[in-house]
Design a protein around this motif. Structure first.
Motif, PDB file in Angstrom:
ATOM      1  N   PRO A  47       0.817  -1.194   0.076  1.00  0.00           N
ATOM      2  CA  PRO A  47       0.195  -0.110  -0.110  1.00  0.00           C
ATOM      3  C   PRO A  47       0.762   1.163  -0.033  1.00  0.00           C
ATOM      4  N   ALA A  48       0.295   2.259  -0.733  1.00  0.00           N
ATOM      5  CA  ALA A  48       1.048   3.556  -0.883  1.00  0.00           C
ATOM      6  C   ALA A  48       0.156   4.785  -0.414  1.00  0.00           C
ATOM      7  N   ILE A  49       0.618   5.594   0.207  1.00  0.00           N
ATOM      8  CA  ILE A  49      -0.217   6.921   0.447  1.00  0.00           C
ATOM      9  C   ILE A  49       0.574   8.081  -0.035  1.00  0.00           C
ATOM     10  N   PHE A  50      -0.249   8.588  -1.006  1.00  0.00           N
ATOM     11  CA  PHE A  50       0.196  10.036  -1.514  1.00  0.00           C
ATOM     12  C   PHE A  50      -0.737  11.388  -0.699  1.00  0.00           C
ATOM     13  N   ILE A  51       0.224  12.380  -0.276  1.00  0.00           N
ATOM     14  CA  ILE A  51      -0.479  13.212   0.372  1.00  0.00           C
ATOM     15  C   ILE A  51      -0.815  14.669  -0.523  1.00  0.00           C
ATOM     16  N   GLU A  52      -1.951  15.006  -0.318  1.00  0.00           N
ATOM     17  CA  GLU A  52      -2.236  16.271  -1.157  1.00  0.00           C
ATOM     18  C   GLU A  52      -2.865  17.263  -0.107  1.00  0.00           C
ATOM     19  N   PHE A  53      -2.201  18.480  -0.313  1.00  0.00           N
ATOM     20  CA  PHE A  53      -2.636  19.819   0.547  1.00  0.00           C
ATOM     21  C   PHE A  53      -3.729  20.267  -0.541  1.00  0.00           C
ATOM     22  N   MET A  54      -4.761  20.471   0.206  1.00  0.00           N
ATOM     23  CA  MET A  54      -6.033  21.217  -0.424  1.00  0.00           C
ATOM     24  C   MET A  54      -5.636  22.691  -0.330  1.00  0.00           C
ATOM     25  N   PRO A  55      -6.325  23.637  -1.027  1.00  0.00           N
ATOM     26  CA  PRO A  55      -6.316  24.942  -0.894  1.00  0.00           C
ATOM     27  C   PRO A  55      -6.453  25.394   0.497  1.00  0.00           C
ATOM     28  N   VAL A  56      -5.768  26.673   0.901  1.00  0.00           N
ATOM     29  CA  VAL A  56      -5.918  26.899   2.435  1.00  0.00           C
ATOM     30  C   VAL A  56      -6.106  28.343   2.462  1.00  0.00           C
ATOM     31  N   LYS A  57      -7.073  28.710   3.296  1.00  0.00           N
ATOM     32  CA  LYS A  57      -7.397  30.323   3.308  1.00  0.00           C
ATOM     33  C   LYS A  57      -7.096  30.688   4.996  1.00  0.00           C
ATOM     34  N   TRP A  58      -6.123  31.456   5.087  1.00  0.00           N
ATOM     35  CA  TRP A  58      -5.559  31.803   6.270  1.00  0.00           C
ATOM     36  C   TRP A  58      -6.364  32.964   6.911  1.00  0.00           C
ATOM     37  N   ARG A  67      -4.062  31.438  11.353  1.00  0.00           N
ATOM     38  CA  ARG A  67      -4.810  30.305  11.735  1.00  0.00           C
ATOM     39  C   ARG A  67      -5.517  29.795  10.520  1.00  0.00           C
ATOM     40  N   THR A  68      -5.630  28.626  10.295  1.00  0.00           N
ATOM     41  CA  THR A  68      -6.489  28.020   9.472  1.00  0.00           C
ATOM     42  C   THR A  68      -7.013  26.525   9.591  1.00  0.00           C
ATOM     43  N   ASP A  69      -8.130  26.348   8.953  1.00  0.00           N
ATOM     44  CA  ASP A  69      -8.479  24.836   9.101  1.00  0.00           C
ATOM     45  C   ASP A  69      -8.100  24.150   7.622  1.00  0.00           C
ATOM     46  N   ALA A  70      -7.208  23.490   7.830  1.00  0.00           N
ATOM     47  CA  ALA A  70      -6.281  22.918   6.827  1.00  0.00           C
ATOM     48  C   ALA A  70      -6.848  21.592   6.152  1.00  0.00           C
ATOM     49  N   THR A  71      -7.018  21.253   5.195  1.00  0.00           N
ATOM     50  CA  THR A  71      -7.843  19.930   4.685  1.00  0.00           C
ATOM     51  C   THR A  71      -6.415  19.267   4.006  1.00  0.00           C
ATOM     52  N   ILE A  72      -6.234  18.037   4.420  1.00  0.00           N
ATOM     53  CA  ILE A  72      -5.233  17.199   3.647  1.00  0.00           C
ATOM     54  C   ILE A  72      -5.920  15.933   3.158  1.00  0.00           C
ATOM     55  N   ARG A  73      -5.599  15.558   1.729  1.00  0.00           N
ATOM     56  CA  ARG A  73      -6.223  14.601   1.001  1.00  0.00           C
ATOM     57  C   ARG A  73      -5.322  13.373   0.968  1.00  0.00           C
ATOM     58  N   LEU A  74      -5.601  12.193   1.517  1.00  0.00           N
ATOM     59  CA  LEU A  74      -4.673  11.142   1.319  1.00  0.00           C
ATOM     60  C   LEU A  74      -5.309  10.483   0.147  1.00  0.00           C
ATOM     61  N   HIS A  75      -4.418  10.106  -0.799  1.00  0.00           N
ATOM     62  CA  HIS A  75      -4.689   8.894  -1.829  1.00  0.00           C
ATOM     63  C   HIS A  75      -4.200   7.687  -1.502  1.00  0.00           C
ATOM     64  N   ILE A  76      -5.103   6.803  -1.192  1.00  0.00           N
ATOM     65  CA  ILE A  76      -4.567   5.526  -0.641  1.00  0.00           C
ATOM     66  C   ILE A  76      -4.468   4.340  -1.640  1.00  0.00           C
ATOM     67  N   ILE A  77      -3.663   3.847  -2.073  1.00  0.00           N
ATOM     68  CA  ILE A  77      -3.371   3.152  -3.092  1.00  0.00           C
ATOM     69  C   ILE A  77      -2.927   1.564  -2.709  1.00  0.00           C
ATOM     70  N   THR A  78      -3.792   0.711  -3.010  1.00  0.00           N
ATOM     71  CA  THR A  78      -3.746  -0.724  -2.831  1.00  0.00           C
ATOM     72  C   THR A  78      -3.973  -1.485  -4.232  1.00  0.00           C
ATOM     73  N   PRO A  79      -3.346  -2.602  -3.984  1.00  0.00           N
ATOM     74  CA  PRO A  79      -3.515  -3.498  -5.473  1.00  0.00           C
ATOM     75  C   PRO A  79      -5.112  -3.921  -5.585  1.00  0.00           C
ATOM     76  N   TRP A  80      -5.342  -3.948  -6.898  1.00  0.00           N
ATOM     77  CA  TRP A  80      -7.065  -4.667  -7.237  1.00  0.00           C
ATOM     78  C   TRP A  80      -6.663  -6.249  -6.927  1.00  0.00           C
ATOM     79  N   ASP A  81      -7.366  -6.703  -6.015  1.00  0.00           N
ATOM     80  CA  ASP A  81      -7.100  -8.315  -5.715  1.00  0.00           C
ATOM     81  C   ASP A  81      -8.109  -9.164  -6.465  1.00  0.00           C
ATOM     82  N   GLY A  82      -9.108  -8.452  -7.007  1.00  0.00           N
ATOM     83  CA  GLY A  82     -10.311  -9.231  -7.926  1.00  0.00           C
ATOM     84  C   GLY A  82     -11.559  -8.816  -7.309  1.00  0.00           C
ATOM     85  N   SER A  83     -12.727  -9.365  -7.974  1.00  0.00           N
ATOM     86  CA  SER A  83     -13.907  -9.390  -7.619  1.00  0.00           C
ATOM     87  C   SER A  83     -14.522  -9.224  -6.303  1.00  0.00           C
ATOM     88  N   THR A  84     -15.279  -8.237  -5.876  1.00  0.00           N
ATOM     89  CA  THR A  84     -15.966  -8.348  -4.430  1.00  0.00           C
ATOM     90  C   THR A  84     -17.260  -8.861  -4.438  1.00  0.00           C
TER      91      THR A  84
END
Length: 155
Positions: A47-58, A67-84
């Motif tokens: 598994p991999a995690i790619f971190i994205e910082f969303m736009p911030v208004k200070w 001060r800000t309320d910051a939003t951080i987006r995690l893109h969590i990448i896993t292998p596709w293991d087949g049908s669910t």
């Protein structure tokens, strides 16, 4: 601020280990649409995690403090293991990605940090989406928001 948050997230997520004590997450990086350009991208372990910082208004509070309320987006990448699909021989293995997402959410809940210049707290999950637009990988997205105080006068 971004550097501190980025490194704090990685340090915290590296604490998630498997039964042998190895980190669960194998790759960390800043988000740069890696899964959209997988053929051109440097190979990464999952598994991999790619971190994205969303736009911030200070908001400026005075004395060089913002001060800000910051939003951080995690893109969590896993292998596709087949049908669910119900009855699929791959269902249990494929659904394990949801266990990983729940574990990440619990692990990051209430994360705090301070380095003397920047302080963050109230780290909370505020959004999530399940995505499968890629052939061999699954990208799940989790948004987290935290309150950040930054003293821009300190160096």
């Amino acid at each position: 601020m971004r550097r501190f948050l980025y490194l704090s997230l990685i340090d915290r997520l590296k604490q998630m280990t498997d039964k042998t004590g190895e980190p669960v997450i194998k790759t960390f990086d800043l988000w740069n649409e890696q899964v959209d350009f997988i053929e051109q991208e440097e190979v990464f372990d999952t598994p991999a995690i790619f971190i994205e910082f969303m736009p911030v208004k200070w908001n400026t509070l005075g004395a060089g403090t913002q001060r800000t309320d910051a939003t951080i987006r995690l893109h969590i990448i896993t292998p596709w293991d087949g049908s669910t699909r119900d009855g699929s021989q791959f269902q249990q293995q494929s659904l394990e990605r949801f266990d990983l997402l729940d574990r990440i959410d619990r692990h990051l809940f209430n994360l705090t940090g301070s380095n003397g210049q920047t302080e963050f707290n109230m780290f909370r999950r505020t959004g999530s989406s399940t995505n499968h637009n890629h052939e061999e990988l699954v990208e799940d997205i989790s948004d987290y928001t935290c309150m950040v105080m930054d003293n821009i006068r300190k160096e």
